[in-house]
Design an enzyme around this catalytic site. Structure first.
Site, short mmCIF file in Angstrom:
data_model
loop_
_atom_site.label_atom_id
_atom_site.label_comp_id
_atom_site.label_asym_id
_atom_site.label_seq_id
_atom_site.Cartn_x
_atom_site.Cartn_y
_atom_site.Cartn_z
N CYS A 226 0.72 -1.31 -0.03
CA CYS A 226 -0.04 0.03 0.11
C CYS A 226 0.83 1.24 0.00
O CYS A 226 1.96 1.35 0.14
CB CYS A 226 -0.91 -0.10 1.33
SG CYS A 226 -1.79 -1.50 1.49
N ARG B 129 1.44 1.53 -6.11
CA ARG B 129 1.57 0.66 -4.83
C ARG B 129 0.45 -0.07 -4.39
O ARG B 129 0.31 -0.91 -3.68
CB ARG B 129 2.11 1.57 -3.82
CG ARG B 129 3.46 2.28 -3.99
CD ARG B 129 3.93 3.13 -2.67
NE ARG B 129 4.17 2.05 -1.69
CZ ARG B 129 5.25 1.56 -1.13
NH1 ARG B 129 6.23 1.63 -2.28
NH2 ARG B 129 5.57 0.67 -0.37
N TRP C 138 -3.69 -1.89 -1.29
CA TRP C 138 -3.61 -3.14 -2.21
C TRP C 138 -4.13 -4.15 -1.01
O TRP C 138 -3.26 -4.40 -0.11
CB TRP C 138 -2.18 -3.64 -2.52
CG TRP C 138 -2.30 -4.59 -3.62
CD1 TRP C 138 -2.95 -5.00 -4.66
CD2 TRP C 138 -1.19 -5.73 -3.20
NE1 TRP C 138 -2.59 -6.09 -5.10
CE2 TRP C 138 -1.55 -6.92 -4.26
CE3 TRP C 138 -0.24 -6.02 -2.37
CZ2 TRP C 138 -0.94 -8.03 -4.43
CZ3 TRP C 138 0.25 -7.39 -2.47
CH2 TRP C 138 0.09 -8.24 -3.53
N ASN D 219 1.06 0.50 5.89
CA ASN D 219 1.63 -0.25 4.73
C ASN D 219 2.22 -1.38 5.58
O ASN D 219 3.34 -1.29 6.29
CB ASN D 219 2.49 0.43 3.98
CG ASN D 219 2.90 -0.49 2.89
OD1 ASN D 219 2.36 -1.38 2.35
ND2 ASN D 219 3.97 -0.13 2.50
N GLY D 220 2.07 -2.73 5.17
CA GLY D 220 2.50 -3.83 5.81
C GLY D 220 1.51 -4.87 6.23
O GLY D 220 0.37 -4.89 5.98
N GLU E 39 11.45 -12.85 -20.09
CA GLU E 39 11.17 -11.61 -19.31
C GLU E 39 10.10 -11.09 -20.47
O GLU E 39 9.34 -10.45 -20.21
CB GLU E 39 12.34 -10.57 -19.58
CG GLU E 39 12.37 -9.30 -19.31
CD GLU E 39 11.34 -9.01 -17.76
OE1 GLU E 39 11.47 -9.92 -17.15
OE2 GLU E 39 10.93 -7.76 -17.81
N LYS F 27 6.51 -9.57 -19.33
CA LYS F 27 5.72 -8.30 -19.80
C LYS F 27 4.41 -8.47 -20.59
O LYS F 27 3.34 -8.00 -20.22
CB LYS F 27 6.66 -7.65 -20.81
CG LYS F 27 8.03 -7.16 -20.22
CD LYS F 27 7.84 -5.83 -19.19
CE LYS F 27 7.58 -6.12 -17.87
NZ LYS F 27 8.66 -6.79 -17.15
N GLU G 15 1.55 -9.93 -18.10
CA GLU G 15 1.27 -9.13 -16.94
C GLU G 15 0.40 -7.82 -17.38
O GLU G 15 -0.06 -7.20 -16.63
CB GLU G 15 2.46 -8.65 -16.17
CG GLU G 15 3.32 -7.77 -16.61
CD GLU G 15 4.34 -7.43 -15.63
OE1 GLU G 15 4.21 -7.18 -14.23
OE2 GLU G 15 5.71 -7.37 -15.84
N HIS H 109 9.44 -30.84 -26.24
CA HIS H 109 9.14 -32.09 -25.30
C HIS H 109 8.01 -31.76 -24.39
O HIS H 109 7.98 -31.53 -23.30
CB HIS H 109 10.46 -31.78 -24.35
CG HIS H 109 11.90 -32.15 -24.81
ND1 HIS H 109 12.27 -33.44 -25.39
CD2 HIS H 109 12.77 -31.56 -25.17
CE1 HIS H 109 13.27 -33.39 -25.91
NE2 HIS H 109 13.83 -32.25 -25.83
N LYS I 259 3.34 -2.74 -7.85
CA LYS I 259 4.63 -2.40 -8.15
C LYS I 259 5.57 -3.29 -7.47
O LYS I 259 6.45 -3.46 -7.75
CB LYS I 259 4.87 -0.96 -8.18
CG LYS I 259 6.18 -0.58 -8.50
CD LYS I 259 6.43 -0.78 -9.92
CE LYS I 259 7.94 -0.41 -10.57
NZ LYS I 259 8.03 -0.95 -11.91
C1 AGP Z 1 7.88 -7.10 -13.47
O1 AGP Z 1 7.44 -6.54 -14.37
C2 AGP Z 1 7.08 -7.16 -12.24
N1 AGP Z 1 6.60 -5.85 -11.95
C3 AGP Z 1 7.32 -8.03 -11.19
O2 AGP Z 1 7.72 -9.51 -11.63
C4 AGP Z 1 8.78 -7.38 -10.46
O3 AGP Z 1 9.72 -7.39 -10.99
C5 AGP Z 1 8.72 -8.32 -9.22
O4 AGP Z 1 7.75 -8.07 -8.17
C6 AGP Z 1 10.17 -7.90 -8.36
O5 AGP Z 1 10.06 -6.56 -8.02
P1 AGP Z 1 11.52 -6.01 -7.34
O6 AGP Z 1 12.53 -5.84 -8.40
O7 AGP Z 1 11.18 -4.61 -6.87
O8 AGP Z 1 12.06 -6.91 -6.14
#
Ligand code: AGP
Length: 581
Positions: A2, A27, A71, A97-98, A454, A458, A461, A477, A576
């Site tokens: 959050c 966040r 969140w 937050n937490g 990667e 992208k 997500e 396989h 994020k």
């Molecule tokens: C990647 O596009 C995502 N936002 C997610 O996989 C991110 O890389 C992952 O949560 C790790 O975040 P960080 O690098 O802040 O630890």
């Protein structure tokens, strides 16, 4: 995860807090709320995004206030579970937050003592505990100092109370930074809501409690007065805005030449720890894109320096720690990913030397690791990692170069030019093929295998299309059974010892009806004739080909998501930085 914001000063608090929460929406954005002090406490909180709200929160009055964008971790997103949370009397308001891990027991005890709970959240127990402590301490700072030792888990807390002309802040394992303005003070989860008002920051440490009045900030650690350095943050307010781009993600993709350029230069021989220079083996701990960056590094370092590199998902490492020794690298853009932080702490228990690679000054991981290398990507707002990923590679490639006595220095110092070159590539044909895909497979060999991981991350997500990255040789396989005209394959086929076998793999996939989009070296006629869509990359060093292929895959995902009208910067169900395990 959050976002929290607090303000105390000469101006009305609510408008500043609302604007700050909008900056922190990346966040978490399922609900929001603001509380201010104006005689009593004024409260306005709702389900939904603050940026979509009616703006009622702005009308709250008072020059002291706190706010929260959520969140959800405990309790569904609704008006009642939104923060701030109040005590029984309505005189105390808390944002958090937490996760308060022992909240259930605390709640049971509080209820048995007659407290009435309104929400399903863990946070609300803090409001009632402060209420009890305040009744005996008659002082908000003392009350919070009495409560925080009762909490287990993680928290960044802001607390206000009727009759108290200050904000009390407390931090443990969740980030909290204080902004020092002229006659005003700020508190927030990170600097993005603060940077418009001041670049002067104080980063709280775990266990710190701060009393923030109109005149000053007093800091305490375990009840004793403590000093923390006043730091100057070199982000501009502009950095955290869209700058004319339709989405933060596109802006940040276009910032990658600068991010790469800056990050390469941020790693010098002087700051590189001896434990890196003399590394005999490396263990990397990370999540998501940061894990993929680490896997690329594994291929580059093992291939150029013959130093063994082990990769572990942070979420696995903590509970299934391998027999690790030597250098452990925690890679985390936010520096707040709970899995990565827990795993790095675990690695330190094994007396390993820990290095953090992160983008955020003052982040938790930088306070845990023995050494930290900061990427210079600047604030990354969009949930999808792009420029921070390229910046991680810049740091990791620079480390590789140092371990080869600077062999790749020139290549890396010019790498941003090739990135610039591919930014303007027209991918419309490839996007059209992806828009209607049922699934998309990404395949590559060597470092282009994690590049495929990667690229698929992208795509899935932000476009919500199912996508999978595979080592190219693996597709036959089993996954070949899934190939069809509805499952395009993105194949990265660059010159080198695996070119021939990649060409064979591509032909096998074509033979099963899958359309193939190939990334290859410009001028490769043999490849362009075999595939459905050929995307030419500049003829460059293999390290740079990794970078340019990634830019293409980021753009492919971005334009596909835009074509599907997705919320590119805040994809559903994501945040994020995942500060919960
Ligand atoms: C990647 O596009 C995502 N936002 C997610 O996989 C991110 O890389 C992952 O949560 C790790 O975040 P960080 O690098 O802040 O630890």
């Amino acid at each position: 995860m959050c976002g929290i914001v607090g303000y105390i000063g000469l101006r009305e608090a609510a408008p500043i807090i609302v604007e700050g929460l909008k900056r922190l929406e990346y966040r978490g954005y399922d609900s929001f709320g603001v509380a201010t002090i104006s005689g009593g406490i004024e409260l306005d909180k709702h389900q939904g995004r603050i940026s979509d709200s009616s703006g009622s929160a702005i009308r709250l009055t008072g020059k002291i206030g706190i706010g929260h964008t959520r969140w959800a971790t405990h309790g569904v997103p609704n008006d009642i579970n939104a923060h701030p949370h109040m005590d029984c009397s309505g005189r105390i308001a808390v944002v958090h937050n937490g996760i308060i891990e022992n909240y259930a027991e605390l709640k049971r005890q509080l209820i048995s003592r007659g407290h009435i709970f309104r929400s399903e959240t863990d946070t609300e127990v803090v409001a009632h505990l402060v209420e009890e402590a305040y009744a005996s301490e008659k002082d908000l700072l003392s009350a919070v100092q009495k409560v925080v030792p009762m909490l287990t888990g993680s928290y960044a807390l802001l607390v206000i109370a009727t009759g108290e002309d200050r904000i009390i802040a407390a931090r443990y394992a969740s980030p909290l930074v204080l902004g020092v303005g002229d006659g005003e003070f700020f508190a927030a989860s990170d600097m993005t809501p603060v940077i418009d008002h001041t670049e002067r920051a104080i980063f709280l440490e775990d266990g710190d409690v701060a009393s923030i009045s109109h005149e000053k900030i007093d800091l305490f650690h375990e009840g004793k007065t403590v000093q923390r350095p006043l730091e100057l943050i070199d982000w501009s307010g502009e950095d955290t805005k869209k700058g004319g781009f339709p989405h933060y993600m596109l802006k940040e993709i276009y910032e990658q030449p600068q991010a790469f350029y800056n990050s390469v230069r941020s790693v010098t021989g002087e700051i590189l720890p001896a434990s890196v220079k003399n590394a005999e083996s490396v263990t990397i701990i990370a999540c998501g894109s940061s894990y993929n960056a680490g896997l690329i590094f594994k291929y580059l370092l093992e291939n150029t320096c013959a130093i063994p590199v082990r990769l572990d998902f942070a979420s696995e490492f903590k509970y299934f720690p391998p027999p690790v020794r030597g250098l452990v690298i925690g890679i985390s853009q936010s520096g707040e990913t709970a899995d990565t932080i827990s795993a790095l702490k675990q690695a330190k228990v094994h007396n390993c030397t820990s290095l953090a690679i992160t983008n955020v000054l003052g982040s938790s991981i930088s306070r845990i690791a023995d050494f930290t290398l900061f990427m210079r990507a600047g604030p990354e707002i969009s949930v999808a990692a792009t420029k921070s990923f390229i910046a991680q590679l810049a740091v990791l490639m620079q480390i590789t170069s140092f371990l080869r006595n600077g062999e790749f220095e020139d290549v890396l110092r010019k790498g941003h030019q090739a990135i610039e070159e591919v930014l303007l590539m027209d991918l419309s044909e490839a996007v059209r093929l992806c828009l209607n895909a049922r699934s998309i497979f990404y395949v590559g060999r060597g470092p282009f295998y994690p590049v495929s991981l990667e690229g698929s991350l992208k795509m899935k997500e932000i476009s919500y299309i199912h996508a999978e990255g595979y080592a190219a040789g693996e597709l036959k396989h089993g996954p070949f059974a899934l190939l069809s005209p509805e499952t395009p394959v993105v194949a990265i086929c660059m010159p080198g010892e695996t070119y021939g076998v990649m060409m064979s793999n591509i032909k096998e996939m074509k033979a099963r009806g899958a359309p193939v989009i190939a990334l290859g070296e410009e001028g490769d006629l043999e490849l362009s004739e075999v595939v459905d869509i050929f995307i030419p990359l500049p003829v460059t060093h293999p390290f740079v080909q990794v970078l340019t292929s990634l830019i293409i895959l980021q753009l492919l995902a971005y334009y596909t998501a835009v074509g599907l009208n997705r919320d590119v910067d805040k994809p559903r169900n994501l945040a994020k930085s995942v500060t919960v395990e």
